[in-house]
Design an enzyme around this catalytic site. Structure first.
Site, mmCIF file in Angstrom:
data_model
loop_
_atom_site.group_PDB
_atom_site.id
_atom_site.type_symbol
_atom_site.label_atom_id
_atom_site.label_comp_id
_atom_site.label_asym_id
_atom_site.label_seq_id
_atom_site.Cartn_x
_atom_site.Cartn_y
_atom_site.Cartn_z
ATOM 1 N N HIS A 117 43.692 34.044 35.949
ATOM 2 C CA HIS A 117 42.500 33.566 35.352
ATOM 3 C C HIS A 117 41.868 34.968 34.915
ATOM 4 O O HIS A 117 42.056 36.189 35.654
ATOM 5 C CB HIS A 117 41.343 33.319 36.340
ATOM 6 C CG HIS A 117 40.229 32.745 35.844
ATOM 7 N ND1 HIS A 117 40.145 31.655 34.926
ATOM 8 C CD2 HIS A 117 38.961 33.184 35.380
ATOM 9 C CE1 HIS A 117 39.049 31.370 34.378
ATOM 10 N NE2 HIS A 117 38.431 32.326 34.921
ATOM 11 N N LEU A 118 41.750 35.191 33.677
ATOM 12 C CA LEU A 118 41.294 36.484 33.087
ATOM 13 C C LEU A 118 40.183 37.233 33.871
ATOM 14 O O LEU A 118 39.301 36.660 34.198
ATOM 15 C CB LEU A 118 40.638 36.121 31.632
ATOM 16 C CG LEU A 118 40.262 37.482 30.843
ATOM 17 C CD1 LEU A 118 41.845 38.065 30.345
ATOM 18 C CD2 LEU A 118 39.671 37.128 29.730
ATOM 19 N N HIS A 119 40.466 38.650 34.069
ATOM 20 C CA HIS A 119 39.496 39.392 34.990
ATOM 21 C C HIS A 119 39.574 40.678 34.510
ATOM 22 O O HIS A 119 40.380 41.579 34.150
ATOM 23 C CB HIS A 119 39.760 39.171 36.487
ATOM 24 C CG HIS A 119 41.066 39.367 36.796
ATOM 25 N ND1 HIS A 119 42.197 38.566 36.398
ATOM 26 C CD2 HIS A 119 41.768 40.629 37.241
ATOM 27 C CE1 HIS A 119 43.389 39.157 36.820
ATOM 28 N NE2 HIS A 119 43.091 40.499 37.342
ATOM 29 N N LEU A 120 37.980 41.239 34.177
ATOM 30 C CA LEU A 120 37.594 42.423 33.755
ATOM 31 C C LEU A 120 37.769 43.322 34.834
ATOM 32 O O LEU A 120 36.694 42.829 36.000
ATOM 33 C CB LEU A 120 36.621 42.696 33.007
ATOM 34 C CG LEU A 120 35.990 43.847 32.796
ATOM 35 C CD1 LEU A 120 36.818 44.890 31.899
ATOM 36 C CD2 LEU A 120 34.806 43.846 32.072
#
Ligand code: AMP
Ligand code: ZN
Length: 205
Positions: A117-120
């Site tokens: 899951h994309l995470h900054l």
């Protein structure tokens, strides 16, 4: 699962390599999806994204910003996601402004993330944390393996996609240890952790 053994497994998950067969219902790499619903970790959310505290913070302040849209990683991004990435960074900067304006932060992505899951990452630059233990941890936040949000957005605008070479980036994790401020070589993690205390991480006024 007993608490002691759960903690041990969690620590393994942080390194991305569980050494034993997992008894979880989900795979360790899906942990961020569970944490997005954990009231102990969620600090802010809106209709498009959720900000959580990193469960194994590598600095005094370490947050992860995750879109609500299903986007497994940087490779899932399409040209229409530019606006979403800008929103994630804006949300992170706003949270930092209201949390601790005195410390320097960086906002960016790991070129080869371990968690799905994309995470900054929004991480203060003191790197003052007992969870920061290994050379891999250090190099993942202080070499080009950590890509600034602005550069990811530029890349997406220019090329319509974001891809990083896995082999090339993974090799960066084995770089020799260097201070991220003055560049001095450090012989091991304890020496590095002592050395970085000599710098100031305050925002210059
Ligand atoms: P990466 O996938 O390399 O960008 O980093 C994943 C980040 O997620 C690391 O900073 C971990 O400390 C953090 N992390 C690992 N598991 C969890 C979890 N279950 N909840 C919140 N943060 C986590
Ligand atoms: Zn230094």
């Amino acid at each position: 699962m007993k608490m002691a053994s759960k903690r041990k497994t969690d620590e393994k998950m942080d390194s991305g390599k569980p050494s034993k067969v997992q008894k979880f219902t989900g795979h360790w790499s899906q942990g961020l999806l569970t944490s997005m619903d954990d009231p102990e970790l969620v600090v802010k959310s809106d209709d498009r994204a959720v900000i959580i505290k990193d469960k194994y913070p590598k600095a005094k302040h370490h947050f992860l910003v995750l879109p609500k849209e299903t986007l497994p990683n940087l490779k899932s991004l399409k040209p229409e996601h530019v606006d979403l990435l800008e929103h994630l960074e804006k949300m992170a900067r706003h949270l930092v402004d209201t949390t601790d304006k005195t410390l320097k932060f960086r906002y960016g992505y790991h070129a080869v993330p371990s968690m799905s899951h994309l995470h900054l990452h929004a991480i203060s630059q003191d790197f003052d944390s007992p969870c920061l233990k290994t050379k891999k941890h250090w190099n993942s936040f202080t070499t080009e393996y950590f890509v600034d949000s602005k550069d990811v957005i530029e890349r997406l605008k220019k090329h319509g996609k974001v891809e990083y070479d896995i082999k090339e980036n993974t090799a960066l994790l084995n770089n020799d240890l260097r201070c991220h401020v003055c560049g001095s070589a450090q012989k091991n993690m304890p020496a590095l952790k002592t050395h970085i205390k000599c710098h100031s991480y305050k925002v210059e006024s």
